[in-house]
Scaffold this motif. Structure first.
Motif, PDB file in Angstrom:
ATOM      1  N   ARG A  65      46.302  38.607  28.656  1.00  0.00           N
ATOM      2  CA  ARG A  65      45.127  39.362  27.787  1.00  0.00           C
ATOM      3  C   ARG A  65      46.371  40.580  26.949  1.00  0.00           C
ATOM      4  O   ARG A  65      45.877  41.343  26.031  1.00  0.00           O
ATOM      5  CB  ARG A  65      44.685  40.618  28.604  1.00  0.00           C
ATOM      6  N   GLU A  66      47.122  41.189  27.319  1.00  0.00           N
ATOM      7  CA  GLU A  66      48.086  42.564  26.989  1.00  0.00           C
ATOM      8  C   GLU A  66      49.363  41.939  26.078  1.00  0.00           C
ATOM      9  O   GLU A  66      49.905  42.711  25.472  1.00  0.00           O
ATOM     10  CB  GLU A  66      48.252  43.638  28.275  1.00  0.00           C
ATOM     11  N   PHE A  67      49.580  40.743  25.969  1.00  0.00           N
ATOM     12  CA  PHE A  67      50.272  40.204  24.708  1.00  0.00           C
ATOM     13  C   PHE A  67      50.504  39.087  23.945  1.00  0.00           C
ATOM     14  O   PHE A  67      49.576  38.816  24.553  1.00  0.00           O
ATOM     15  CB  PHE A  67      52.135  39.524  25.750  1.00  0.00           C
ATOM     16  N   HIS A  68      50.344  39.423  22.631  1.00  0.00           N
ATOM     17  CA  HIS A  68      50.517  38.686  21.595  1.00  0.00           C
ATOM     18  C   HIS A  68      51.546  37.445  21.125  1.00  0.00           C
ATOM     19  O   HIS A  68      52.636  37.858  21.266  1.00  0.00           O
ATOM     20  CB  HIS A  68      50.085  39.634  20.259  1.00  0.00           C
ATOM     21  N   TYR A  69      51.083  36.136  21.136  1.00  0.00           N
ATOM     22  CA  TYR A  69      51.701  35.074  20.856  1.00  0.00           C
ATOM     23  C   TYR A  69      51.688  35.784  19.375  1.00  0.00           C
ATOM     24  O   TYR A  69      51.049  35.223  18.684  1.00  0.00           O
ATOM     25  CB  TYR A  69      50.953  34.027  21.233  1.00  0.00           C
ATOM     26  N   GLN A  70      52.837  35.293  19.333  1.00  0.00           N
ATOM     27  CA  GLN A  70      53.576  35.567  17.751  1.00  0.00           C
ATOM     28  C   GLN A  70      55.275  34.980  17.152  1.00  0.00           C
ATOM     29  O   GLN A  70      55.791  35.415  17.291  1.00  0.00           O
ATOM     30  CB  GLN A  70      54.339  36.783  17.768  1.00  0.00           C
ATOM     31  N   PRO A  71      55.189  33.604  16.485  1.00  0.00           N
ATOM     32  CA  PRO A  71      56.583  33.125  16.594  1.00  0.00           C
ATOM     33  C   PRO A  71      56.602  33.423  15.562  1.00  0.00           C
ATOM     34  O   PRO A  71      56.341  34.005  14.731  1.00  0.00           O
ATOM     35  CB  PRO A  71      55.549  31.640  16.039  1.00  0.00           C
ATOM     36  N   ALA A  72      58.014  33.248  15.957  1.00  0.00           N
ATOM     37  CA  ALA A  72      59.343  33.832  15.080  1.00  0.00           C
ATOM     38  C   ALA A  72      59.642  34.753  15.478  1.00  0.00           C
ATOM     39  O   ALA A  72      60.271  35.490  14.996  1.00  0.00           O
ATOM     40  CB  ALA A  72      59.348  33.660  13.998  1.00  0.00           C
TER      41      ALA A  72
ATOM     42  N   HIS B  85      55.081  41.303  22.816  1.00  0.00           N
ATOM     43  CA  HIS B  85      54.368  39.768  22.319  1.00  0.00           C
ATOM     44  C   HIS B  85      55.882  38.811  21.971  1.00  0.00           C
ATOM     45  O   HIS B  85      57.568  39.567  22.094  1.00  0.00           O
ATOM     46  CB  HIS B  85      53.958  40.274  20.373  1.00  0.00           C
ATOM     47  N   GLY B  86      55.766  38.112  21.185  1.00  0.00           N
ATOM     48  CA  GLY B  86      56.609  37.152  21.461  1.00  0.00           C
ATOM     49  C   GLY B  86      56.436  35.156  22.116  1.00  0.00           C
ATOM     50  O   GLY B  86      55.542  35.433  21.402  1.00  0.00           O
ATOM     51  N   VAL B  87      57.258  34.663  22.437  1.00  0.00           N
ATOM     52  CA  VAL B  87      56.041  33.302  22.397  1.00  0.00           C
ATOM     53  C   VAL B  87      56.320  32.697  24.118  1.00  0.00           C
ATOM     54  O   VAL B  87      56.909  33.800  24.598  1.00  0.00           O
ATOM     55  CB  VAL B  87      57.138  32.301  21.750  1.00  0.00           C
ATOM     56  N   CYS B  88      56.274  31.525  24.314  1.00  0.00           N
ATOM     57  CA  CYS B  88      55.801  31.175  24.968  1.00  0.00           C
ATOM     58  C   CYS B  88      57.108  31.378  26.569  1.00  0.00           C
ATOM     59  O   CYS B  88      57.038  31.509  27.455  1.00  0.00           O
ATOM     60  CB  CYS B  88      55.735  29.863  25.501  1.00  0.00           C
ATOM     61  N   GLN B  89      58.919  31.564  25.826  1.00  0.00           N
ATOM     62  CA  GLN B  89      59.880  31.646  26.700  1.00  0.00           C
ATOM     63  C   GLN B  89      59.707  33.435  27.232  1.00  0.00           C
ATOM     64  O   GLN B  89      59.877  33.732  28.382  1.00  0.00           O
ATOM     65  CB  GLN B  89      60.808  31.686  25.784  1.00  0.00           C
ATOM     66  N   ASP B  90      59.095  33.897  26.549  1.00  0.00           N
ATOM     67  CA  ASP B  90      59.418  35.161  26.723  1.00  0.00           C
ATOM     68  C   ASP B  90      57.338  36.188  27.488  1.00  0.00           C
ATOM     69  O   ASP B  90      58.807  36.191  28.926  1.00  0.00           O
ATOM     70  CB  ASP B  90      58.999  36.417  25.483  1.00  0.00           C
ATOM     71  N   PHE B  91      57.052  35.281  27.673  1.00  0.00           N
ATOM     72  CA  PHE B  91      55.666  35.857  28.493  1.00  0.00           C
ATOM     73  C   PHE B  91      56.268  34.658  30.054  1.00  0.00           C
ATOM     74  O   PHE B  91      56.145  35.466  30.901  1.00  0.00           O
ATOM     75  CB  PHE B  91      54.654  34.937  28.083  1.00  0.00           C
ATOM     76  N   ALA B  92      57.164  34.016  29.888  1.00  0.00           N
ATOM     77  CA  ALA B  92      56.992  33.147  30.956  1.00  0.00           C
ATOM     78  C   ALA B  92      58.228  34.339  31.639  1.00  0.00           C
ATOM     79  O   ALA B  92      58.151  34.548  32.919  1.00  0.00           O
ATOM     80  CB  ALA B  92      58.302  31.887  31.396  1.00  0.00           C
ATOM     81  N   HIS B  93      58.912  34.804  31.245  1.00  0.00           N
ATOM     82  CA  HIS B  93      60.431  35.725  31.709  1.00  0.00           C
ATOM     83  C   HIS B  93      60.006  37.018  32.413  1.00  0.00           C
ATOM     84  O   HIS B  93      59.680  37.726  33.108  1.00  0.00           O
ATOM     85  CB  HIS B  93      61.505  36.220  30.666  1.00  0.00           C
TER      86      HIS B  93
ATOM     87  N   GLY C 233      52.406  25.128  39.031  1.00  0.00           N
ATOM     88  CA  GLY C 233      52.759  25.637  37.515  1.00  0.00           C
ATOM     89  C   GLY C 233      51.294  26.474  37.858  1.00  0.00           C
ATOM     90  O   GLY C 233      50.120  26.766  37.387  1.00  0.00           O
ATOM     91  N   LEU C 234      52.188  27.576  36.616  1.00  0.00           N
ATOM     92  CA  LEU C 234      50.801  28.723  35.663  1.00  0.00           C
ATOM     93  C   LEU C 234      51.513  28.758  34.172  1.00  0.00           C
ATOM     94  O   LEU C 234      53.032  28.816  34.093  1.00  0.00           O
ATOM     95  CB  LEU C 234      50.545  29.575  36.434  1.00  0.00           C
ATOM     96  N   ASP C 235      50.772  28.885  33.587  1.00  0.00           N
ATOM     97  CA  ASP C 235      51.445  28.327  32.080  1.00  0.00           C
ATOM     98  C   ASP C 235      50.879  29.723  31.592  1.00  0.00           C
ATOM     99  O   ASP C 235      49.546  30.575  30.667  1.00  0.00           O
ATOM    100  CB  ASP C 235      50.633  27.427  31.152  1.00  0.00           C
ATOM    101  N   PRO C 236      51.195  31.049  31.418  1.00  0.00           N
ATOM    102  CA  PRO C 236      51.066  32.375  30.349  1.00  0.00           C
ATOM    103  C   PRO C 236      50.227  32.556  29.346  1.00  0.00           C
ATOM    104  O   PRO C 236      49.654  33.291  28.825  1.00  0.00           O
ATOM    105  CB  PRO C 236      52.149  33.949  31.368  1.00  0.00           C
ATOM    106  N   THR C 237      51.230  31.904  28.478  1.00  0.00           N
ATOM    107  CA  THR C 237      51.080  31.855  27.471  1.00  0.00           C
ATOM    108  C   THR C 237      49.730  31.299  26.707  1.00  0.00           C
ATOM    109  O   THR C 237      48.799  31.458  26.114  1.00  0.00           O
ATOM    110  CB  THR C 237      52.060  30.166  26.461  1.00  0.00           C
ATOM    111  N   ASN C 238      48.939  30.021  27.816  1.00  0.00           N
ATOM    112  CA  ASN C 238      47.765  29.596  27.702  1.00  0.00           C
ATOM    113  C   ASN C 238      46.895  29.655  28.658  1.00  0.00           C
ATOM    114  O   ASN C 238      45.612  29.763  29.050  1.00  0.00           O
ATOM    115  CB  ASN C 238      47.637  28.050  27.528  1.00  0.00           C
TER     116      ASN C 238
END
Length: 298
Positions: free
Chosen positions: A152-159, A175-183, A232-237
């Motif tokens: 809800r609070e973080f924006h998926y932004q490639p590159a 903002h970030g990508v899947c790796q960042d949201f996992a961290h 397993g949980l996927d915060p990106t999706n």
């Protein structure tokens, strides 16, 4: 679901390179809900390959290229069968946050409760985790609340980030990508004494282009819930992992599971391209019970 994964990495160097030493974590695991039937790793220029299991039981392939070269290509092909595993529900036996301290005494959990290369535990992260869980008393429900908060609070932004981006930078930028949201999720969970580990792998998107991070290396989180195991949980999706996810490696964070890393002598100027393609094959239910061994090609 039977899936084929192609992962090709290509380095083009501005000058001649020699004495290149590398390790790859590209082979999907065989574990609960998943069987890797076939794995072929190709390296050009030709190189002798060896492999071993690391501390977290990930497959690691080693190779070195001694002859001079201006291009390095590493291609992994995998065939994997995945199945959906039962999810924890509200009726599952609760594991209370108040009793989470016991996990620190479990060998399987200890490493996944600490700060690590890209994850930092401090008072600010702990307060954010308390806000995100909003008084949840159950470890599983708290984990779900953290996943929903990040989505809800973080924006998926490639590159917008790179593989060396630290969790604290993502918390500031939002903002970030899947790796960042996992961290970020690792930091919030660990702050509440919930064991959480980083998972690298792939995500099959299917014909509908709805999931973020598909057709590329993907990352998500597994939390340890006493009496249930790793979930397993996927915060990106904002979803639990299921049969579309192909698991490759686990670790404390990205530093433990990098798909390809190494050192070499030569120019620092290079171009990197990575291609990932996940396709669905004809289902073969019988193949789930007969995993094949690793095949090495060069």
């Amino acid at each position: 679901m039977k899936l084929h994964v192609l992962h090709r990495t290509r380095f083009k160097y501005a000058g001649t390179v020699k004495e290149s030493y590398n390790e790859a974590r590209l082979q999907p695991t065989t574990s609960e809900g998943q069987v890797c039937h076939n794995f072929i790793l190709k390296v050009l220029p030709t190189s002798k390959l060896s492999h071993y299991l690391d501390f977290y039981f990930n497959y690691v392939h080693l190779f070195d290229v001694s002859q001079p070269h201006t291009e390095l290509v590493v291609e992994a092909n995998s065939t994997v069968t995945t199945v959906d595993t039962p999810a924890l529900g509200v009726t599952a036996t609760p594991a209370l946050l108040a009793n989470a301290d016991a996990c620190a005494r479990m060998e399987r959990c200890y490493d996944f409760l600490q700060s690590s290369t890209y994850v930092e535990l401090n008072a600010d992260v702990w307060r954010l985790a308390l806000d995100a869980t909003d008084g949840q008393a159950d470890m599983w429900q708290a984990s779900l609340a953290i996943m929903r908060y990040i989505y809800r609070e973080f924006h998926y932004q490639p590159a917008s980030t790179n593989v060396h981006t630290h969790m604290r930078e993502v918390l500031k930028a939002k903002h970030g990508v899947c790796q960042d949201f996992a961290h970020v999720m690792l930091g919030l969970c660990r702050s509440l004494k919930i064991p959480a580990r980083y998972v690298s792998g792939y995500l099959y998107n299917g014909p509908a282009d709805q999931l973020k991070g598909a057709q590329a290396s993907h990352a998500w989180v597994e939390v340890y819930i006493p009496n249930h195991g790793w979930c397993g949980l996927d915060p990106t999706n904002n979803r639990l992992t299921y049969s579309h996810y192909v698991k490759v490696a686990v670790g404390r964070d990205y530093a433990d599971v990098s798909p390809l890393k190494g050192t070499y002598r030569g120019t620092a100027k290079r171009q990197l391209s990575v291609d990932v393609l996940v396709t669905r094959l004809e289902d073969d239910a019988a193949s789930v019970a007969s995993p094949a061994g690793t095949k090495l090609a060069r």
